[in-house]
Design an enzyme around this catalytic site. Structure first.
Site, PDB file in Angstrom:
ATOM      1  CB  THR A  95      -0.924   0.028   1.234  1.00 53.16           C
ATOM      2  OG1 THR A  95      -1.674  -1.188   1.267  1.00 53.16           O
ATOM      3  CG2 THR A  95      -1.884   1.204   1.162  1.00 53.16           C
ATOM      4  CE  LYS A 170      -5.091  -1.236   1.148  1.00 56.43           C
ATOM      5  NZ  LYS A 170      -5.955  -2.098   1.933  1.00 56.43           N
ATOM      6  CE  LYS A 238       1.937   1.670   4.943  1.00 55.61           C
ATOM      7  NZ  LYS A 238       1.329   0.939   3.850  1.00 55.61           N
TER       8      LYS A 238
HETATM    9  N1  LIG Z   1      -1.904  -6.670   7.288  1.00 54.30           N
HETATM   10  C1  LIG Z   1      -2.973  -6.293   6.582  1.00 54.30           C
HETATM   11  O1  LIG Z   1      -4.137  -6.542   6.969  1.00 54.30           O
HETATM   12  C2  LIG Z   1      -2.835  -5.548   5.275  1.00 54.30           C
HETATM   13  C3  LIG Z   1      -3.952  -5.499   4.436  1.00 54.30           C
HETATM   14  C4  LIG Z   1      -3.857  -4.833   3.214  1.00 54.30           C
HETATM   15  C5  LIG Z   1      -2.663  -4.215   2.857  1.00 54.30           C
HETATM   16  N2  LIG Z   1      -1.598  -4.241   3.719  1.00 54.30           N
HETATM   17  C6  LIG Z   1      -0.360  -3.579   3.275  1.00 54.30           C
HETATM   18  O2  LIG Z   1       0.520  -4.603   2.846  1.00 54.30           O
HETATM   19  C7  LIG Z   1       1.881  -4.242   3.114  1.00 54.30           C
HETATM   20  C8  LIG Z   1       2.513  -5.316   4.024  1.00 54.30           C
HETATM   21  O3  LIG Z   1       1.751  -5.386   5.206  1.00 54.30           O
HETATM   22  P1  LIG Z   1       1.999  -6.510   6.331  1.00 54.30           P
HETATM   23  O4  LIG Z   1       0.804  -6.478   7.211  1.00 54.30           O
HETATM   24  O5  LIG Z   1       2.413  -7.770   5.693  1.00 54.30           O
HETATM   25  O6  LIG Z   1       3.220  -5.826   7.106  1.00 54.30           O
HETATM   26  P2  LIG Z   1       4.408  -6.484   7.929  1.00 54.30           P
HETATM   27  O7  LIG Z   1       4.009  -7.779   8.518  1.00 54.30           O
HETATM   28  O8  LIG Z   1       4.910  -5.412   8.811  1.00 54.30           O
HETATM   29  O9  LIG Z   1       5.497  -6.791   6.780  1.00 54.30           O
HETATM   30  C9  LIG Z   1       6.273  -5.767   6.209  1.00 54.30           C
HETATM   31  C10 LIG Z   1       7.288  -6.349   5.255  1.00 54.30           C
HETATM   32  O10 LIG Z   1       8.184  -5.294   4.842  1.00 54.30           O
HETATM   33  C11 LIG Z   1       9.530  -5.698   5.188  1.00 54.30           C
HETATM   34  N3  LIG Z   1      10.323  -4.535   5.558  1.00 54.30           N
HETATM   35  C12 LIG Z   1      10.004  -3.560   6.450  1.00 54.30           C
HETATM   36  N4  LIG Z   1      10.998  -2.646   6.541  1.00 54.30           N
HETATM   37  C13 LIG Z   1      11.972  -3.080   5.705  1.00 54.30           C
HETATM   38  C14 LIG Z   1      13.260  -2.571   5.340  1.00 54.30           C
HETATM   39  N5  LIG Z   1      13.720  -1.427   5.858  1.00 54.30           N
HETATM   40  N6  LIG Z   1      13.985  -3.260   4.434  1.00 54.30           N
HETATM   41  C15 LIG Z   1      13.512  -4.398   3.883  1.00 54.30           C
HETATM   42  N7  LIG Z   1      12.305  -4.939   4.181  1.00 54.30           N
HETATM   43  C16 LIG Z   1      11.545  -4.276   5.083  1.00 54.30           C
HETATM   44  C17 LIG Z   1       9.373  -6.638   6.356  1.00 54.30           C
HETATM   45  O11 LIG Z   1      10.545  -7.396   6.517  1.00 54.30           O
HETATM   46  P3  LIG Z   1      10.887  -8.045   7.960  1.00 54.30           P
HETATM   47  O12 LIG Z   1      10.092  -9.303   8.039  1.00 54.30           O
HETATM   48  O13 LIG Z   1      12.334  -8.251   7.914  1.00 54.30           O
HETATM   49  O14 LIG Z   1      10.471  -7.036   9.007  1.00 54.30           O
HETATM   50  C18 LIG Z   1       8.173  -7.441   5.880  1.00 54.30           C
HETATM   51  O15 LIG Z   1       8.527  -8.350   4.879  1.00 54.30           O
HETATM   52  C19 LIG Z   1       1.825  -2.852   3.774  1.00 54.30           C
HETATM   53  O16 LIG Z   1       2.001  -1.870   2.793  1.00 54.30           O
HETATM   54  C20 LIG Z   1       0.399  -2.794   4.336  1.00 54.30           C
HETATM   55  O17 LIG Z   1      -0.054  -1.460   4.457  1.00 54.30           O
HETATM   56  C21 LIG Z   1      -1.647  -4.911   4.915  1.00 54.30           C
END
Ligand SMILES: NC(=O)c1ccc[n+]([C@@H]2O[C@H](COP(=O)([O-])OP(=O)(O)OC[C@H]3O[C@@H](n4cnc5c(N)ncnc54)[C@H](OP(=O)(O)O)[C@@H]3O)[C@@H](O)[C@H]2O)c1
Length: 289
Positions: A95, A170, A238
């Site tokens: 996102t 989104k 964010k």
């Molecule tokens: N969770 C939901 O319900 C949901 C729904 C729709 C959309 N989204 C969107 O989908 C995306 C991922 O969400 P998520 O819930 O999966 O988040 P998350 O669990 O926090 O995962 C974030 C990912 O980004 C990586 N990352 C963060 N900082 C980094 C850095 N500096 N360098 C390299 N990799 C980095 C993390 O790696 P590490 O594992 O090493 O930390 C992990 O793979 C976001 O944009 C979120 O807004 C989430």
């Protein structure tokens, strides 16, 4: 087709697992190695860097936290784009704000890489059950090429328009989601202060026509005082920040959206960052368990 998946957090790990269930030739990478190992044990090829994962791929999916991380990995320090095959497709499911998607498209073009913005609607269990909705921006013919893979991870592709339009839509969805969660939390808390039974409020309000349907699931989190993270609160902060930036770019005021942004920001800075965003109720209540 050789596929790469970069970013195996809450969402990415489940999306990649669903590609594997469909026998896709998949190589994965994540900053923290545990998630890579886990996908490896399910049959994915594992890479030691994002570049290594992406360099032979026909399609590269990314599901990272935020635009600054996507830019660092793809065209900043890590330069994944420069290592990708000419003509390959990059599908960014993160996102992000629409102007960032447009920038990513321009950066990709420099390396003859094709780009689609494809953020998702749906949270942890929805990703697990391959029921995500992909909201896409980019050339329709390109989206059609990747659609079979999107449908291994989801059950609908909503093509909104040119590059950035997937991210635009989104962003609107999350702007509503955040504000609805605050409205519901404040309403229940005031009801309690007035002496109305909390269980009555949690049972009744989600069924009223004035309320967003998703709060039914969030009401259960409040009832059980269990905010097992589906969508981390810091990522909602964010998204509200990105909405505020986009509102500025479009010369559109966003009064309530900015209040919600500051509220989620303050909660995020006070220990709520990795709780589900529904924990904004607990933050407003002022009783962290
Ligand atoms: N969770 C939901 O319900 C949901 C729904 C729709 C959309 N989204 C969107 O989908 C995306 C991922 O969400 P998520 O819930 O999966 O988040 P998350 O669990 O926090 O995962 C974030 C990912 O980004 C990586 N990352 C963060 N900082 C980094 C850095 N500096 N360098 C390299 N990799 C980095 C993390 O790696 P590490 O594992 O090493 O930390 C992990 O793979 C976001 O944009 C979120 O807004 C989430």
């Amino acid at each position: 087709m050789s596929i790469a998946f970069i970013g195996l957090g809450i969402m990415g790990s489940r999306m990649a697992a669903n590609l594997l269930k469909n026998k896709v030739d998949l190589t994965v990478f994540n900053r923290s190695p545990e998630a890579v190992k886990e996908l490896g044990s399910k049959g994915a090829k594992t890479a030691n860097s994002a570049i290594e994962a992406a360099k032979e791929a026909d399609i590269v999916f990314s599901m990272l936290s935020a635009p600054d991380v996507v830019s660092e990995v793809f065209f900043g320090g890590n330069k994944v784009l420069a290592s990708m095959k000419s003509g390959a497709i990059w599908v960014d499911c993160t996102t992000v704000n629409p102007s960032f998607s447009q920038q990513a498209y321009r950066e990709a073009k420099k390396y003859n890489v094709q780009f689609i913005d494809a953020p998702v609607a749906g949270t942890k269990p929805v990703a697990e059950n391959a029921e995500l909705v992909f909201i896409t921006g980019g050339e329709k013919s390109l989206v059609d090429q990747v659609e079979p893979y999107l449908l291994y991870m989801g059950n609908k592709v909503l093509h909104v328009g040119e590059t950035g339009k997937g991210s635009s839509f989104k962003m609107l969805v999350n702007l509503l989601l955040a504000q609805s969660m605050v409205a519901f939390s404040e309403t229940v808390l005031l009801g309690e202060k007035m002496g109305l039974d909390k269980e009555f409020l949690l049972d009744t309000i989600p069924n009223l026509p004035v309320i967003a349907p998703f709060v039914k699931a969030k009401a259960e989190m409040i009832r059980n005082n269990d905010y097992d993270t589906q969508f981390p609160l810091e990522l909602m902060y964010k998204d509200l920040h990105l909405a505020a930036v986009t509102a500025y770019e479009n010369n559109q005021s966003l009064f309530q959206g900015n209040i919600a942004k500051e509220l989620f920001g303050f909660a995020s800075q006070n220990g709520y960052e990795r709780m589900d965003f529904a924990a904004i109720y607990q933050f407003l209540e002022g009783k962290k368990s």
